[in-house]
Design an enzyme around this catalytic site. Structure first.
Site, short mmCIF file in Angstrom:
data_model
loop_
_atom_site.label_atom_id
_atom_site.label_comp_id
_atom_site.label_asym_id
_atom_site.label_seq_id
_atom_site.Cartn_x
_atom_site.Cartn_y
_atom_site.Cartn_z
N TYR A 34 0.73 -1.16 0.12
CA TYR A 34 -0.22 -0.10 -0.02
C TYR A 34 0.76 1.02 -0.10
O TYR A 34 1.65 1.26 0.93
CB TYR A 34 -0.78 -0.11 1.37
CG TYR A 34 -2.03 1.03 1.11
CD1 TYR A 34 -3.25 0.72 0.63
CD2 TYR A 34 -1.96 2.18 1.63
CE1 TYR A 34 -4.20 1.51 0.62
CE2 TYR A 34 -2.80 3.16 1.45
CZ TYR A 34 -4.01 2.80 1.06
OH TYR A 34 -5.17 3.82 1.23
N TYR B 269 -5.41 5.61 -7.48
CA TYR B 269 -5.60 5.17 -5.97
C TYR B 269 -7.07 4.80 -6.05
O TYR B 269 -8.00 5.63 -6.09
CB TYR B 269 -5.38 6.63 -5.44
CG TYR B 269 -6.00 6.85 -3.83
CD1 TYR B 269 -5.18 6.21 -2.69
CD2 TYR B 269 -7.00 7.17 -3.40
CE1 TYR B 269 -5.60 6.27 -1.41
CE2 TYR B 269 -7.50 7.35 -2.15
CZ TYR B 269 -6.62 6.80 -1.45
OH TYR B 269 -6.82 6.95 0.07
#
Lengths: 398, 152
Positions: free
Chosen positions: A302, A352
Site C-alpha cells: 500500500y 488510487y
C-alpha cells in the site's frame, strides 16, 4: 506476547479469487460511483464466468458511497444473503477480502463480490484533509488535538512519520525516491496506469515540489476516479470457473496495542511512530500461511505515500527495522530486483483505488498476466496499510 | 507568508472526553488525564484506563516542558485559515515521555530532534486558548516553575 488468533484453526487455501475487474482510471470519470462499481463488478464476474444474478454476497469499504444492496440491485442479484463493510478506508481492502472468506466459510454466502468505487479526483478529494469551516474534532474523533495546529491532511501526517524515520535511522530521500521510481517504471509498462507515458528519474523526484517536508509531490499518490472489484468463492468451485483459481493462503488484520483512537493523526501519539500494526499483522499473516517474508515473490505494498511503503517493507520483515534506507537500492523494488513491488504502478503511478487495485494486481501476478510479470511468481503479498489498523493477503497458485 | 483569508481552525472545547484539556488551557494551565489507580497517562484522554478498566481518571497539571519528537513544515496550502509555510511540531513531555502534544510554529522554523520546547498559551479567537510550543527561551532547572506565558 503476540496473539496469533486463529493460527491453529485458520484454514489455508479453502477460498479463491475467481475473477477481477476494473474500470478505466481517470481524473474525471463522468460516471456515478454506482455506475463505476457496477462496471467493475460486471467485469470481474465476466472474468470469472459467473452469472451476475448468482452473486449472494457483497463487501464494500466503509468509506464507499455505494451500499451493498444498491450494487446488488444494479447487478440484478436474485437475493443477497450476506453483506458487510470494513476499513477504515485504505486499511481495509485485504480485510474486505477476509470478510468474504469468513462469510463463505461460515456458509452465509457462496459468491461474494468485493469492490471499491471512488470518484477520488472529481468528487471528494481526500488530499484536502479533514478541516472545514466549523469547529474541529469532538465526537470521539480527537481531531481537536491536531487540526487546530495545522495537522490536517494525510500527507502532513505521513510527512511527520517520514521525518521521524529520518531522525531515527538517517533514511535518505533517495530511498523514498526509489519507491516512487519503481512504481513509475512499472506504470510505464501498464497501459491502464495514469502515468503510463510519463517517466521519472531521481532528478525528477528530487526536483519535485516540496509539499510537506520531507515529502515531495512525487511522494504523494494520484487521487483517482475509478473502481475495482473481485469475486471470491470456494476453491473447489473456482476450479470449474473460467480462470485459473488464485488461492487465498492467508488473510489477517491487526490493530496492535495502544493504537490510539480516531482515524489517522492520533497514531502520532503511539509508542512507535515508525513501526505500525503491520508488524504484528505480518506475524499473524505469515504464521497462518506457514510462510515467511523470504517466500514472497512479489508484493503490492500500500502506497498512499512513499513512506507508507517504506515503513511496511520493514514491518513485514523484508529488511531489518530501520534498515529500509540501506535495503532500497537502485532496482531493488523493480521486476528483477529482490522485492518487486507495486507492479501495476501502485497508488503512486497507476491510480488510487484505495488499495483495491493492489488486490487485482496481486491476482494477476499469480495468474502470470501482469504487464510487469515476475517470472514464476508463486507467492503474492497484498497489503492494506495502517493507520489505524491494517490488513494483508497472501495469494498462491492452485 | 501570505495573510489568512479566513479564520483558522478552532477545536471543539466541550467534548466529554477532551473538554477539560481546553478548559484548563483557557486558565493557562496544561493538564493531562491520568488513571487515579495505576497512574498511567490516559492521553489521548479517555474515561476508562486500558490497564485497570476503571473509570478513575483524574486531570492533573503537568510541567510545560518537552522535546521535539518529529515535525513537518507545510508548504502546500490546504486550509485558507492556515497560510503556508508553517511548521507543525510533535512534542514529547519531559515529565511524561509517553505523552505527546502538537504545536505549530510560524514559517519554516529551525527545529532539531530532541530540541527543548516550552509551552505557551495562544488566544486563537472566540474565547479559545490552545496550549502551544516554542523553543525554550529561559534556562530552567527541574525545580523552577513551569515557564508559562504569564506565570499562571
Amino acid at each position: 506476547m503476540t496473539n496469533h488468533a486463529g493460527r491453529e484453526s485458520w484454514q489455508q487455501d479453502r477460498t479463491a479469487i475467481a475473477g477481477i475487474g476494473a474500470t478505466d482510471f481517470s481524473k474525471a470519470s463522468g460516471r456515478s460511483t454506482l455506475t463505476l462499481a457496477t462496471q467493475a463488478s460486471l467485469a470481474a464476474l465476466k472474468d470469472a464466468g459467473i452469472d451476475p444474478r448468482d452473486v449472494d454476497g457483497i463487501v464494500r469499504c466503509d468509506m464507499d458511497t455505494v451500499r451493498p444492496v444498491a450494487l446488488a440491485d444494479s447487478l440484478g442479484v436474485r437475493n443477497l444473503t450476506y453483506w458487510g463493510d470494513t476499513g477504515p478506508g485504505g486499511s481495509g481492502p485485504a480485510a474486505m477480502v477476509g470478510q468474504a472468506v469468513a462469510a463463505i466459510q461460515a456458509g452465509m454466502a457462496t459468491t461474494v463480490v468485493v469492490f471499491r468505487s471512488i470518484n477520488g479526483r472529481s468528487g471528494e478529494r481526500y488530499g484536502k484533509g479533514y478541516a472545514d469551516d466549523g469547529r474541529a474534532g469532538g465526537g470521539s474523533t480527537f481531531e481537536e488535538f491536531f487540526l487546530p495546529y495545522g495537522m490536517q491532511t494525510p500527507g502532513q501526517y505521513f510527512a511527520a512519520v517520514a521525518q521521524r524515520h529520518a531522525i531515527e535511522h538517517g533514511t535518505p530521500p533517495e530511498a523514498l525516491g526509489r519507491i516512487a521510481m519503481a512504481c513509475r517504471r512499472h506504470a510505464n509498462n501498464n497501459p491502464a496506469a495514469q502515468m503510463h507515458s510519463r517517466t521519472m528519474s531521481m532528478e525528477d523526484y528530487l526536483g519535485s515540489r516540496m509539499l510537506s517536508t520531507p515529502l515531495r509531490l512525487f511522494d504523494f499518490c494520484l487521487e483517482t476516479d475509478g473502481a475495482c472489484a473481485i469475486v471470491v468463492t470456494t476453491a473447489e468451485r473456482a476450479r470449474d470457473l473460467a480462470q485459473p483459481p488464485v488461492l487465498i493462503r492467508s488473510v489477517a488484520q491487526s490493530s496492535g496495542r495502544d493504537a490510539q483512537p480516531g482515524l489517522m493523526f492520533p497514531a502520532l501519539l503511539r509508542p512507535t511512530t515508525t513501526s505500525w500494526s503491520s508488524k504484528p499483522l505480518a506475524e499473524t499473516l505469515f504464521a497462518r500461511a506457514g510462510l515467511t517474508a523470504a517466500d514472497v515473490d512479489v508484493a503490492q505494498i500500500y502506497d498512499c505515500f512513499t513512506i507508507t511503503t517504506l515503513v511496511q517493507i520493514e514491518d513485514y520483515g523484508f529488511c531489518e527495522p530501520g534498515g529500509a534506507g540501506d535495503f532500497i537500492q537502485d532496482g531493488t523494488l523493480e521486476v528483477g530486483g529482490s522485492l518487486p513491488i507495486n507492479t501495476s504502478g501502485g497508488h503512486l503511478s497507476e491510480g488510487y483505488i484505495h488499495g483495491m487495485n493492489h488486490v487485482l494486481e496481486g491476482v494477476r501476478q499469480v495468474r502470470g498476466t501482469s504487464t510487469n510479470q515476475v517470472p514464476g511468481a508463486q507467492v503474492s503479498l497484498v497489503t492494506s496499510a495502517p493507520p489505524p489498523g491494517g490488513s494483508a493477503l497472501l495469494l498462491v497458485a492452485a | 507568508m501570505s495573510a489568512p483569508t479566513q479564520a483558522r481552525v478552532l477545536p471543539v472545547t466541550d467534548d466529554p472526553d477532551s473538554g477539560p484539556f481546553f478548559e484548563a488551557a483557557a486558565r493557562h494551565e496544561l493538564v493531562i488525564r491520568f488513571c487515579g489507580r495505576c497512574e498511567r497517562a490516559l492521553h489521548l484522554p479517555k474515561a476508562f484506563c486500558p490497564d485497570c478498566h476503571e473509570d478513575a481518571g483524574e486531570w492533573r497539571r503537568v510541567q510545560g516542558t518537552g522535546r521535539v519528537h518529529t515535525w513537518t513544515t507545510v508548504e502546500h496550502q490546504v486550509h485558507p485559515g492556515h497560510p503556508t509555510p508553517y511548521t507543525v511540531v510533535v512534542v514529547q513531555l519531559d515529565e511524561h515521555p509517553e505523552v505527546r502534544l502538537l504545536g505549530s510554529l510560524p514559517g519554516r522554523a529551525e527545529v532539531r530532534p530532541d530540541q527543548a520546547m516550552e509551552v505557551w498559551f495562544e488566544e486563537v479567537g472566540d474565547g479559545v486558548v490552545l496550549p502551544q510550543w516554542r523553543p525554550t527561551t529561559v534556562a530552567t532547572t527541574p525545580d523552577t516553575a513551569t515557564p508559562e506565558e504569564d506565570g499562571a
